[in-house]
Scaffold this active site. Structure first.
Site: not given
Ligand SMILES: [Zn+2]
Length: 310
Positions: A84, A113, A115, A125, A138, A222
């Protein structure tokens, strides 16, 4: 014979269930619009991410956000492609703390991590007045009085976690501070679920030049189960990242071999929450006696964190 077949059937059922409880990004079955069907909290009222709309935010002054031990070179850094996202964990002698900036207690870093999108038009995000960034980092922290993230999650409150979000914006040149992570992606891009030790670098490599202004609000994770336990701090200043560095992230693969891209959740309704537009000041710059005052505040923040007062 029948017993073996029965056992096999049980195993298949179990695998099937595990698969059906999996979630994905995108709009299909198990995609972002369906998370709430299996994970009830994803349909609740204080979800993340959100759009930071200048006209609806409340301006607020706070003391500076503080970071302790973030410049430390860790003993090792582990990288993981979990299907992910790509996740980094820092094995450090001294825990990494975030406090101040209006947070009620001190928090310890658990992991970092990212995104990102399939191209530069999306990826972050959170958004700012509808504008997206190609990447969002994040820093996930938990209340410092807990020994680890698992223990913190077992005692959920609206501020159990403090996540620092940092946007990445496109730059012409490579950001050399990101190089140790970017250069190691090649080794994990097809290896979902395998931890790999990489060249250690300080967590502060991911910090923007300026953390004196940020957005603050109460929200959620999230990703499922979307727990509403996060005090969000999203820096207004972004870090630079080049197209080739973004392409290295986009080269990662999911478990079934598809490109791991667009791993962001769309923005969620605010539902009357207070969203703060925070400007901070350094106590040192306000008063001469402030050095002492500032150390007292640090000590207070840390001791409160360990004394289970919150
Ligand atoms: Zn995140």
């Amino acid at each position: 014979m029948y017993k073996k077949m029965f056992l096999l059937l049980c195993l298949m059922l179990e695998i099937g269930m595990a698969y059906s409880s999996g979630w994905t990004y995108g709009r299909k079955e198990h995609g972002v619009d369906h998370w709430g069907e299996e994970y009830e909290e994803c349909s609740h009222q204080r979800q993340s991410p959100i759009d930071f709309n200048s006209e609806e935010m409340i301006p607020k002054d706070e003391v500076a956000l503080r970071f302790l031990n973030y410049n430390q070179i860790p003993n090792d850094v582990k990288i993981l492609n979990n299907g992910h996202t790509v996740k980094l964990e820092f094995n450090v002698s001294q825990p990494l703390y975030m406090y101040g900036g209006g947070l009620w207690t001190a928090y310890k870093l658990a992991q970092i991590h990212l995104h990102w999108g399939h191209d530069d038009s999306s990826g972050s995000e959170h958004t700012v007045n509808g504008k997206t960034y190609p990447v969002e980092i994040h820093f996930v922290h938990f209340k410092a009085r807990f020994t680890d993230l698992t223990a913190a999650l077992a005692d959920p409150e609206p501020d159990t976690l403090a996540v620092l979000g940092v946007f990445g914006e496109l730059s012409k040149d490579d950001n050399m501070k990101l190089a140790p992570m970017i250069n190691s992606l090649e080794q994990v891009k097809n290896k979902v679920g395998t931890n790999l030790k990489i060249k250690p670098f300080p967590a502060s490599n991911f910090f923007p030049k300026d953390l004196s202004r940020f957005y603050r609000y109460e929200g959620s994770l999230t990703t499922p189960a979307c727990n509403e336990i996060v005090m969000w701090t999203v820096a207004q200043k972004a870090i630079p990242i080049s197209e080739s560095q973004l392409d290295a992230l986009r080269s990662l693969r999911e478990e079934h071999g598809d490109a791991l891209v667009d791993n962001y959740r769309p923005v969620q309704p605010i539902n009357g929450r207070k969203i703060l537009n925070v400007s901070t000041y350094n106590i040192e710059s306000v008063s001469g006696a402030s050095q002492v005052y500032s150390s007292v505040l640090i000590t207070c923040a840390l001791s409160l964190a360990f004394n289970k007062l919150f």
